[in-house]
Design an enzyme around this catalytic site. Structure first.
Site, PDB file in Angstrom:
ATOM      1  N   SER A 184       0.864  -1.172   0.000  1.00  0.00           N
ATOM      2  CA  SER A 184       0.000   0.000   0.000  1.00  0.00           C
ATOM      3  C   SER A 184       0.903   1.226   0.000  1.00  0.00           C
ATOM      4  O   SER A 184       1.725   1.390   0.893  1.00  0.00           O
ATOM      5  CB  SER A 184      -0.876  -0.022   1.256  1.00  0.00           C
ATOM      6  OG  SER A 184      -1.626   1.169   1.352  1.00  0.00           O
ATOM      7  N   LYS A 190      -1.122  -1.098  -4.424  1.00  0.00           N
ATOM      8  CA  LYS A 190      -2.297  -0.290  -4.052  1.00  0.00           C
ATOM      9  C   LYS A 190      -1.837   1.134  -3.847  1.00  0.00           C
ATOM     10  O   LYS A 190      -0.833   1.357  -3.175  1.00  0.00           O
ATOM     11  CB  LYS A 190      -2.905  -0.862  -2.775  1.00  0.00           C
ATOM     12  CG  LYS A 190      -3.806   0.084  -1.981  1.00  0.00           C
ATOM     13  CD  LYS A 190      -4.559  -0.688  -0.913  1.00  0.00           C
ATOM     14  CE  LYS A 190      -4.652   0.078   0.386  1.00  0.00           C
ATOM     15  NZ  LYS A 190      -5.298  -0.732   1.452  1.00  0.00           N
ATOM     16  N   LYS A 194      -3.056   5.127  -2.741  1.00  0.00           N
ATOM     17  CA  LYS A 194      -4.093   5.874  -2.029  1.00  0.00           C
ATOM     18  C   LYS A 194      -4.563   7.005  -2.930  1.00  0.00           C
ATOM     19  O   LYS A 194      -3.744   7.649  -3.616  1.00  0.00           O
ATOM     20  CB  LYS A 194      -3.508   6.453  -0.738  1.00  0.00           C
ATOM     21  CG  LYS A 194      -3.140   5.398   0.293  1.00  0.00           C
ATOM     22  CD  LYS A 194      -4.394   4.774   0.903  1.00  0.00           C
ATOM     23  CE  LYS A 194      -4.041   3.879   2.082  1.00  0.00           C
ATOM     24  NZ  LYS A 194      -5.249   3.308   2.707  1.00  0.00           N
ATOM     25  N   ASP A 251      -7.253   2.955  -3.101  1.00  0.00           N
ATOM     26  CA  ASP A 251      -7.968   3.016  -1.812  1.00  0.00           C
ATOM     27  C   ASP A 251      -8.255   4.476  -1.475  1.00  0.00           C
ATOM     28  O   ASP A 251      -7.338   5.288  -1.357  1.00  0.00           O
ATOM     29  CB  ASP A 251      -7.098   2.372  -0.723  1.00  0.00           C
ATOM     30  CG  ASP A 251      -7.808   2.285   0.632  1.00  0.00           C
ATOM     31  OD1 ASP A 251      -8.966   2.722   0.742  1.00  0.00           O
ATOM     32  OD2 ASP A 251      -7.178   1.761   1.584  1.00  0.00           O
ATOM     33  N   GLU A 283     -11.126   0.598  -3.306  1.00  0.00           N
ATOM     34  CA  GLU A 283     -11.389   0.293  -1.892  1.00  0.00           C
ATOM     35  C   GLU A 283     -12.049   1.473  -1.187  1.00  0.00           C
ATOM     36  O   GLU A 283     -11.573   2.606  -1.276  1.00  0.00           O
ATOM     37  CB  GLU A 283     -10.043  -0.061  -1.231  1.00  0.00           C
ATOM     38  CG  GLU A 283     -10.157  -0.538   0.211  1.00  0.00           C
ATOM     39  CD  GLU A 283      -8.796  -0.948   0.789  1.00  0.00           C
ATOM     40  OE1 GLU A 283      -7.833  -1.164   0.022  1.00  0.00           O
ATOM     41  OE2 GLU A 283      -8.688  -1.038   2.020  1.00  0.00           O
ATOM     42  N   ASP A 311     -13.643  -1.843   3.217  1.00  0.00           N
ATOM     43  CA  ASP A 311     -12.707  -1.923   4.339  1.00  0.00           C
ATOM     44  C   ASP A 311     -13.456  -1.406   5.575  1.00  0.00           C
ATOM     45  O   ASP A 311     -14.095  -2.183   6.307  1.00  0.00           O
ATOM     46  CB  ASP A 311     -11.455  -1.089   3.988  1.00  0.00           C
ATOM     47  CG  ASP A 311     -10.443  -0.949   5.107  1.00  0.00           C
ATOM     48  OD1 ASP A 311     -10.734  -1.351   6.250  1.00  0.00           O
ATOM     49  OD2 ASP A 311      -9.335  -0.419   4.872  1.00  0.00           O
ATOM     50  N   LYS A 354      -9.440  -6.832   8.317  1.00  0.00           N
ATOM     51  CA  LYS A 354      -8.416  -6.400   9.263  1.00  0.00           C
ATOM     52  C   LYS A 354      -8.797  -6.926  10.630  1.00  0.00           C
ATOM     53  O   LYS A 354      -9.922  -6.703  11.088  1.00  0.00           O
ATOM     54  CB  LYS A 354      -8.337  -4.866   9.305  1.00  0.00           C
ATOM     55  CG  LYS A 354      -7.768  -4.240   8.038  1.00  0.00           C
ATOM     56  CD  LYS A 354      -7.739  -2.733   8.125  1.00  0.00           C
ATOM     57  CE  LYS A 354      -7.126  -2.129   6.853  1.00  0.00           C
ATOM     58  NZ  LYS A 354      -7.337  -0.664   6.779  1.00  0.00           N
ATOM     59  N   GLY A 383      -3.810  -3.914   6.241  1.00  0.00           N
ATOM     60  CA  GLY A 383      -2.788  -3.569   7.231  1.00  0.00           C
ATOM     61  C   GLY A 383      -3.075  -2.220   7.859  1.00  0.00           C
ATOM     62  O   GLY A 383      -3.838  -1.415   7.307  1.00  0.00           O
TER      63      GLY A 383
HETATM   64  O1  OSB Z   1      -7.149   1.799   4.534  1.00  0.00           O
HETATM   65  O2  OSB Z   1      -5.897   0.116   4.325  1.00  0.00           O
HETATM   66  C1  OSB Z   1      -6.109   1.233   4.803  1.00  0.00           C
HETATM   67  C2  OSB Z   1      -3.012   2.395   6.718  1.00  0.00           C
HETATM   68  C3  OSB Z   1      -3.592   3.107   7.751  1.00  0.00           C
HETATM   69  C4  OSB Z   1      -4.950   3.219   7.778  1.00  0.00           C
HETATM   70  C5  OSB Z   1      -5.747   2.629   6.802  1.00  0.00           C
HETATM   71  C6  OSB Z   1      -5.172   1.907   5.779  1.00  0.00           C
HETATM   72  C7  OSB Z   1      -3.782   1.815   5.731  1.00  0.00           C
HETATM   73  C8  OSB Z   1      -3.068   1.142   4.664  1.00  0.00           C
HETATM   74  C9  OSB Z   1      -1.680   0.674   4.985  1.00  0.00           C
HETATM   75  O3  OSB Z   1      -3.460   1.047   3.526  1.00  0.00           O
HETATM   76  C10 OSB Z   1      -1.517  -0.786   4.931  1.00  0.00           C
HETATM   77  C11 OSB Z   1      -0.185  -1.185   5.490  1.00  0.00           C
HETATM   78  O4  OSB Z   1       0.780  -1.159   4.737  1.00  0.00           O
HETATM   79  O5  OSB Z   1      -0.106  -1.518   6.685  1.00  0.00           O
HETATM   80 MG    MG Z   2      -8.314   0.641   3.234  1.00  0.00          MG
END
Ligand code: OSB
Ligand code: MG
Length: 368
Positions: A135, A161, A163, A188, A213, A238, A262, A290
């Site tokens: 991510s 992925k 953001k 995402d 996402e 999510d 999660k 994560g």
């Molecule tokens: O939406 O998946 C998410 C990190 C912090 C809060 C929300 C998210 C995330 C990530 C990071 O996408 C995932 C990771 O590398 O731990």
């Molecule tokens: Mg997410």
């Protein structure tokens, strides 16, 4: 099984690189480690809440109070039939799944150790290797993002992925697709859009993403169903999915085609398995999300990812992407094929670096 002691520790760990989502930028993590002791062994868990209530309503300081004043007193000193009971015993607490999960996963880990079994096998896992994606947060420039993606692909990661948020979306995805036409790519949004943005989000269909996402509000399954009806790209939920029942409802409403699980967000292993099973029965693939975890949370995510319906690469990646030094030994490593080999040691499969944990602990409280 009876817990004789629970120790809460808050640790602080600076991230190697800042991580930016639609709700903000994180440079240092503050996380709570939960150590449980019972029957002569110990188990460890991590609270995955953020530093601020921006991803969901939870945050580190609130989680400490929920654990200390509500969750731990319910479980400590009581005869437990099994780890599943922890979730039932703390179910009277409204919300706060991440705080409750920190305790729940620690008890699962303890139970696995007492059974002399790896945690992944103890929860019913089926695979010995898991597939990894990364991510990548919002960067200062598109050029930086492209460079980062190239580096992660060169390391072997199977899926990228990125953001997105208003102002960092269609043009960015287009640039990534032009440079990397064949990669597994997804975006995402962390709830940054509204249903009225549907025509704008519809432009993303041109880039054949694996999924988009959580584009809409953290608590709105109905609008996601309305949006999904207008998009070819599958929606992955999510934030919206907090338990197995909500997964069933979202699938029934056709609000998503994929679900991100999660551990923290759903309250621990017992509920994560319910979400997993509900999705499997309905033909919906899942993957492991994560929350910028330390090695402890990361190890739990690896165990979770071994369940058989985790068929898509997750956001579980190498320790070095986040930390100069992780709190487990060895750190989590990813193969050149983008996989993590699952450990066969009892419990979560890594050793704790207790010296380092002591160094970065800023508060500690033991309940007996
Ligand atoms: O939406 O998946 C998410 C990190 C912090 C809060 C929300 C998210 C995330 C990530 C990071 O996408 C995932 C990771 O590398 O731990
Ligand atoms: Mg997410």
């Amino acid at each position: 099984m009876k817990l004789s002691r629970v120790t809460l520790r808050e640790i602080r760990m600076p991230l190697v690189h800042f991580f930016e989502t639609s709700f903000g930028r994180t440079t240092e993590r503050r996380m709570i480690l939960v150590e449980v002791e019972g029957e002569g062994s110990t188990g460890w868990g991590e609270v995955t809440a953020g530093e601020n209530p921006f991803y969901n309503e939870e945050w580190t300081d609130a989680a400490w109070l929920i654990l200390r004043d509500y969750a731990v007193p319910r479980v400590l000193g009581r005869e437990l039939r099994n780890a599943c009971e922890v979730s039932d015993l703390t179910a009277h607490i409204r919300g706060h799944q991440m705080a409750r999960a920190g305790l729940e996963v620690a008890v699962w880990e303890l139970e696995a150790r007492l059974a002399n079994q790896p945690l992944w096998r103890h929860i019913g896992g089926a695979r010995t290797e898991i597939a990894c994606g990364v991510s990548i947060g919002i960067q200062n420039s598109v050029e930086q993002l492209l460079e980062k993606i190239a580096r992660e692909l060169a390391s072997g990661y199977q899926r990228i992925k990125i953001k997105i948020k208003p102002g960092w979306d269609v043009d960015v995805v287009r640039a990534v697709r032009e440079r990397f036409p064949n990669i597994k790519l997804m975006a995402d949004a962390n709830s940054a859009y509204r249903l009225s943005d549907a025509p704008h989000l519809k432009q993303l269909d041109a880039f054949y993403l694996m999924m988009i996402e959580q584009p809409l509000a953290h608590d709105d399954i109905i609008d996601h169903a309305k949006l999904q009806a207008q998009l070819d790209t599958p929606i992955c939920l999510d934030e919206c999915i907090r338990n197995g029942h909500m997964a069933e409802q979202a699938i029934e409403m056709r609000a998503c085609g994929i679900i991100n699980i999660k551990l923290g967000r759903v309250g621990g292993f017992a509920e994560a398995r319910r979400v997993h099973d509900a999705c499997r029965e309905r033909g919906i693939p899942v993957w492991c999300g994560g929350m910028l975890e330390s090695g402890v949370g990361r190890a739990h995510n690896i165990a979770l990812s071994t369940l058989d319906n985790f068929v898509l690469p997750g956001d579980v990646s190498a320790s070095r992407r986040y930390w100069q030094r992780d709190i487990i030994l060895p750190p989590v490593e990813v193969s050149p094929q983008g996989t993590i080999a699952v450990s066969d040691k009892p419990g979560f499969g890594y050793d704790l670096d207790l010296d380092y944990i002591r160094q970065i602990t800023v508060r500690e409280e033991t309940l007996r």
